[in-house]
Scaffold this motif. Structure first.
Motif, short mmCIF file in Angstrom:
data_model
loop_
_atom_site.label_atom_id
_atom_site.label_comp_id
_atom_site.label_asym_id
_atom_site.label_seq_id
_atom_site.Cartn_x
_atom_site.Cartn_y
_atom_site.Cartn_z
N GLY A 30 52.26 49.37 40.76
CA GLY A 30 52.54 48.28 41.70
C GLY A 30 52.26 46.93 41.10
N THR A 31 53.25 46.07 41.14
CA THR A 31 53.12 44.74 40.53
C THR A 31 52.02 43.92 41.20
OG1 THR A 31 55.51 44.88 40.34
CG2 THR A 31 54.52 42.80 39.71
N ARG A 32 52.04 43.99 42.54
CA ARG A 32 51.07 43.16 43.26
C ARG A 32 49.64 43.60 42.96
NH1 ARG A 32 53.42 42.89 48.29
NH2 ARG A 32 52.14 44.62 48.99
N ASP A 33 49.46 44.94 42.95
CA ASP A 33 48.12 45.47 42.67
C ASP A 33 47.67 45.09 41.26
OD1 ASP A 33 48.06 46.51 45.13
OD2 ASP A 33 48.49 48.59 44.56
N PHE A 34 48.62 45.17 40.33
CA PHE A 34 48.29 44.83 38.94
C PHE A 34 47.90 43.36 38.83
CE2 PHE A 34 50.04 44.61 34.33
CZ PHE A 34 48.78 44.86 33.82
N LYS A 35 48.65 42.54 39.53
CA LYS A 35 48.37 41.10 39.50
C LYS A 35 47.00 40.82 40.12
CE LYS A 35 50.89 36.83 40.08
NZ LYS A 35 52.09 36.17 40.56
N ASP A 36 46.74 41.48 41.27
CA ASP A 36 45.45 41.28 41.94
C ASP A 36 44.30 41.75 41.05
OD1 ASP A 36 46.79 40.32 44.06
OD2 ASP A 36 46.65 42.13 45.30
N PHE A 37 44.54 42.87 40.38
CA PHE A 37 43.52 43.42 39.48
C PHE A 37 43.18 42.41 38.39
CE2 PHE A 37 43.07 45.45 35.28
CZ PHE A 37 41.85 46.11 35.44
N LEU A 38 44.23 41.87 37.77
CA LEU A 38 44.00 40.91 36.69
C LEU A 38 43.31 39.65 37.21
CD1 LEU A 38 47.39 41.12 34.73
CD2 LEU A 38 45.18 41.96 33.96
N THR A 39 43.73 39.20 38.38
CA THR A 39 43.16 37.96 38.93
C THR A 39 41.67 38.15 39.25
OG1 THR A 39 45.31 37.72 39.96
CG2 THR A 39 43.66 36.11 40.61
N GLU A 40 41.36 39.30 39.84
CA GLU A 40 39.97 39.52 40.25
C GLU A 40 39.04 39.80 39.07
OE1 GLU A 40 39.92 42.52 43.33
OE2 GLU A 40 41.36 41.33 44.48
N LYS A 41 39.50 40.70 38.19
CA LYS A 41 38.63 41.13 37.09
C LYS A 41 38.56 40.12 35.96
CE LYS A 41 37.76 45.42 38.61
NZ LYS A 41 36.49 46.07 38.76
N TYR A 42 39.66 39.46 35.75
CA TYR A 42 39.70 38.52 34.62
C TYR A 42 40.17 37.13 35.09
CZ TYR A 42 39.30 42.88 32.08
OH TYR A 42 38.86 44.09 31.64
N PRO A 43 39.31 36.47 35.86
CA PRO A 43 39.74 35.17 36.40
C PRO A 43 39.99 34.12 35.31
CG PRO A 43 37.42 35.60 36.92
CD PRO A 43 37.95 36.84 36.27
N THR A 44 39.47 34.37 34.09
CA THR A 44 39.67 33.37 33.03
C THR A 44 41.11 33.38 32.49
OG1 THR A 44 38.83 35.03 31.50
CG2 THR A 44 37.27 33.30 32.19
N ILE A 45 41.82 34.48 32.73
CA ILE A 45 43.21 34.56 32.23
C ILE A 45 44.08 33.62 33.07
CG2 ILE A 45 45.22 36.07 31.96
CD1 ILE A 45 43.36 38.39 31.49
N ASN A 70 51.23 36.58 33.67
CA ASN A 70 52.63 36.96 33.85
C ASN A 70 53.17 37.66 32.60
OD1 ASN A 70 52.69 35.97 36.40
ND2 ASN A 70 53.54 33.97 35.82
N ARG A 71 52.70 37.18 31.45
CA ARG A 71 53.18 37.78 30.19
C ARG A 71 52.64 39.22 30.06
NH1 ARG A 71 57.40 38.07 27.47
NH2 ARG A 71 57.18 38.35 25.25
N ILE A 72 51.38 39.41 30.44
CA ILE A 72 50.81 40.77 30.39
C ILE A 72 51.61 41.70 31.30
CG2 ILE A 72 48.77 42.21 30.92
CD1 ILE A 72 47.01 39.77 30.27
N ILE A 73 51.89 41.18 32.51
CA ILE A 73 52.61 42.02 33.49
C ILE A 73 53.99 42.38 32.94
CG2 ILE A 73 53.67 42.01 35.80
CD1 ILE A 73 51.27 40.30 36.73
N SER A 74 54.65 41.36 32.39
CA SER A 74 56.02 41.62 31.93
C SER A 74 56.05 42.58 30.74
CB SER A 74 56.72 40.29 31.67
OG SER A 74 57.09 40.17 30.34
N LEU A 75 55.06 42.46 29.84
CA LEU A 75 55.07 43.33 28.66
C LEU A 75 54.57 44.75 28.96
CD1 LEU A 75 53.80 40.93 25.83
CD2 LEU A 75 56.12 41.75 26.17
N SER A 76 53.68 44.87 29.96
CA SER A 76 53.07 46.18 30.21
C SER A 76 53.93 47.11 31.05
CB SER A 76 51.74 46.02 30.94
OG SER A 76 50.98 45.04 30.35
#
Lengths: 498, 214
Positions: A381-396, A402-408
């Motif tokens: 799930g895109t939204r879950d992945f985005k939320d995961f990245l935002t919460e766990k790695y707020p420095t990104i 967006n680049r991580i999401i698109s490449l992964s």
């Protein structure tokens, strides 16, 4: 066969668009009996199809960016939700346009499928809803003043002016129909582009892409709407709502057609951009709102007497109500269709930050230390992945995220040239492009970009140019082929969990 | 397409001819009055024949224009106005014919003192009708110029009123029988009514032209 059944909602949407919106182009002409309905129906039907086929791709692509519906059953529901919203709101006499309904319905799908909505595309689309009537008003003011000036100095006999106006209404109507087809085919068939059941078709010297075939069928549906049901609408529009002189009607149609063409034509965008002129985003816009903008423009030339604040407020309210209602209808219908009829309305998207993703990102200059921590992460799930990245790695930052999401994104690609043997010999791909595909036969990929990268290393012509308006036409042509390859080689049943 | 252009050209010519016939009928009236006043009755009768022919031609033209405008649904926005104006202009031709008929049937005896007044009364009538023809033509060719010509029609209509009043006063100041006075008064009013008609049509044109400009 099922795939064609699923197209029916889009065709219904096309039919209703033809029945209603052709009146924006020929309504005044037919209503005032300047042009016979038969002439109007033939001309508009023909040019709508031509517009859809020749220039339909640009606006459809922008709509595709908003949300890429990845199951045809989902596309069916999205188009149906938009169609029902338009029907229901029209019945309740509320202002509505297919353009705004389809956007809401796509966002409804995004919510349901856990996909993210591209807010940049959304804001571009929404801004055009305002820009379109404003531009139409501006165009109609300028054209009206010019026409009035020429009529004043040329002293044409009233009857000759009448004849020229009739001819003009047909020519401008043809152009308007072309623009309507080019611009609004995205509303009708846009959501089906990414799940097209067609293969490119070779006709003589040219090859029609799968998307073009969709647009052709959609164009026929719109034309059918014009022929079967638009007469009454045209007569109502022409004789009751818009009390315009035939010359003013000509200006209204011309301005709306120009603006819709501006919002649809990739070639015009290329021409404008290559001459250093400003361009507008290629987005489906509402012809009805364009016409109202143009009429207001003429009203302004007459000193603003016809400027009706209530009408304008009503349109603006439609900008919000139509997408919201369509979004809700779409969401509920998707839920119903999935759980009651047991249909796949979306394919879950899986993500994996594999080692190759980390290497790729590093090569693009991103910080390896952050990426190393992420390596091996899988999520659906895109939204879950985005939320995961935002919460766990707020420095990104957002760009990197967006680049991580698109490449992964995991898209299982199994290159099997037999699947596209017909297209390989048809001439749709250049010799070098075909060769680069053949070289990759039997290779498997988990990420689409890996496949694209290999294609590029086989033939540089696959490379996309920097994303500027000048390059857009070229890039879109490449993308159409890449998208087709992706659909042809994608092993849908395989997912990240396999 | 070519036939469309030639048909339009033909209709344009017919409308122009109709306007010409209106002016011609008023010219005939002026000349007819002059001939009557000068006692050239045979010339007057020949002119009456011409007016009848003019009226006949104008009627045919008007009917043809009317049917073409309707059957081909031409100028939908202005058709009503155009047909109305053409019909009213036809009444000017009718009045010319009617007035000359009255001279021909009644053979009124015109006292020498008022003969010049009758001739000079016909002058502003002609001018008003002429200006009306310009207004009508402008309505078709140059709608912005209509109001300029309408002003001229109005001016000559006033002139006509003055001339008509002066002539009537003169008639009633003469030593004539009442029946003769009434007969002459009616003739003066009839001639004057042409200018009144011209003014009414000009007003109609003026409104129609405003509709077209807006």
């Amino acid at each position: 066969m099922t795939a064609f059944l699923f197209l029916s909602s889009g065709l219904f949407l096309g039919w209703s668009l033809g029945a209603n919106d052709a009146a924006n182009i020929f309504g005044t002409a037919v209503g005032s009996k300047m042009v016979k309905f038969k002439t109007a129906a033939i001309v508009s039907g023909m040019f709508i199809i031509l517009g859809a086929v020749i220039s339909g791709a640009g606006a459809a692509r922008t709509l595709g960016k908003l949300g890429s519906v990845n199951e045809i059953a989902g596309s069916f529901i999205v188009a149906l939700a938009a169609g029902l919203t338009v029907y229901w709101m029209t019945k309740l006499n509320l202002p509505v346009s297919t353009t705004q309904a389809i956007v809401g319905a796509i966002i409804g799908w995004n919510f349901f499928s856990g996909s993210t909505t591209d807010y940049a595309s959304l804001s571009t689309i929404v801004s055009t809803w305002i820009l379109c009537p404003v531009l139409c008003a501006l165009f109609s003011i300028i054209i009206y003043i010019i026409i009035k000036f020429f009529l004043k100095i040329m002293k044409i006999h009233l009857l000759k002016q009448d004849l020229f106006t009739r001819i003009g209404l047909i020519i401008v109507g043809a152009f308007g129909a072309f623009s309507l087809g080019a611009n609004n085919i995205a509303n009708v068939m846009g959501v089906f582009v990414s799940v097209s059941p067609f293969r490119p078709l070779e006709i003589g010297l040219m090859t029609l892409s799968d998307a073009t075939l969709l647009f052709l069928i959609g164009g026929f549906a719109i034309a059918l709407g014009v022929v079967t049901y638009s007469q009454r609408v045209m007569e109502t529009v022409g004789s009751k709502i818009l009390k315009l002189t035939p010359e003013a009607a000509l200006v209204v149609v011309l301005s709306t057609a120009l603006v819709m063409f501006l919002f649809a034509s990739e070639r015009l965008e290329f021409f404008l951009a290559s001459h250093g002129l400003p361009t507008v985003p290629l987005v489906p816009v509402s012809s009805s709102q364009g016409v109202i903008g143009a009429v207001v423009g003429i009203g302004l030339v007459h000193g603003g007497r016809d400027l009706n604040g209530k009408v304008l407020a009503k349109i603006a309210s439609g900008w919000i109500t139509a997408p919201v209602i369509a979004g809700i209808v779409s969401f509920i219908a998707l839920f119903f269709f999935q759980n009651v009829f047991n249909q796949h309305v979306f394919t879950p998207i899986y993500y994996e930050i594999s080692h190759e993703v980390v290497i790729k990102m590093e090569s693009e200059g991103y910080d390896r230390s952050v990426l190393e921590n992420l390596e091996g992460t899988t999520i659906s799930g895109t939204r879950d992945f985005k939320d995961f990245l935002t919460e766990k790695y707020p420095t990104i930052d957002e760009h990197m995220r967006n680049r991580i999401i698109s490449l992964s994104e995991i898209i299982e690609i199994n290159v099997d040239v037999l699947k596209i043997s017909k297209e390989l010999v048809s001439g749709w791909f250049t010799g070098n492009q075909a060769e680069s595909i053949l070289l990759l036969n039997n290779r498997k990929y988990r990420h689409l970009w890996r496949f694209y990268d290999d294609l590029i290393s086989g033939d540089a012509s696959w490379k996309l140019l920097p994303a500027t308006p000048v390059n857009r036409l070229h890039n879109n042509r490449i993308r159409a082929k890449l998208d087709y390859l992706k659909r042809a080689f994608n092993e849908k049943k395989t997912n990240g969990k396999s | 397409m070519i036939s469309l252009f030639s048909k339009t050209k033909d209709l344009v010519m017919k409308i122009d001819n109709f306007i010409d016939l209106t002016v011609a009928s008023s010219f005939h009236l002026r000349e007819g009055i002059r001939e009557y006043m000068e006692g050239r009755f045979e010339d007057f009768e020949r002119r009456l024949e011409k007016v009848l022919e003019t009226e006949n031609n104008a009627d045919n033209l008007r009917k043809e224009i009317e049917s073409r405008l309707y059957s081909h649904t031409l100028i939908p926005e202005s058709r009503g106005d155009v047909l109305g104006v053409l019909e009213s202009m036809d009444t000017i031709i009718d009045t010319s014919k009617g007035t000359m008929f009255e001279f021909s049937i009644e053979k009124p005896v015109i006292p020498e003192e008022v003969k010049p007044d009758f001739i000079s009364l016909s002058e502003p009538v002609i001018k008003a009708v002429e200006a009306l023809a310009y207004s009508a033509r402008a309505f078709f060719y140059d709608v912005y110029a209509v109001k300029d010509h309408v002003h001229i029609v109005k001016f000559y209509e006033k002139e006509c009123d003055t001339a008509s009043e002066r002539t009537k006063r003169k008639v009633f100041s003469l030593e004539l029988g009442l029946s003769q006075k009434m007969q002459l008064k009616n003739l003066i009013s009839q001639i004057d009514s042409m200018a009144d008609n011209a003014e009414a049509i000009a007003d109609r044109l003026s409104i129609a032209s405003i509709k077209r400009i807006v």
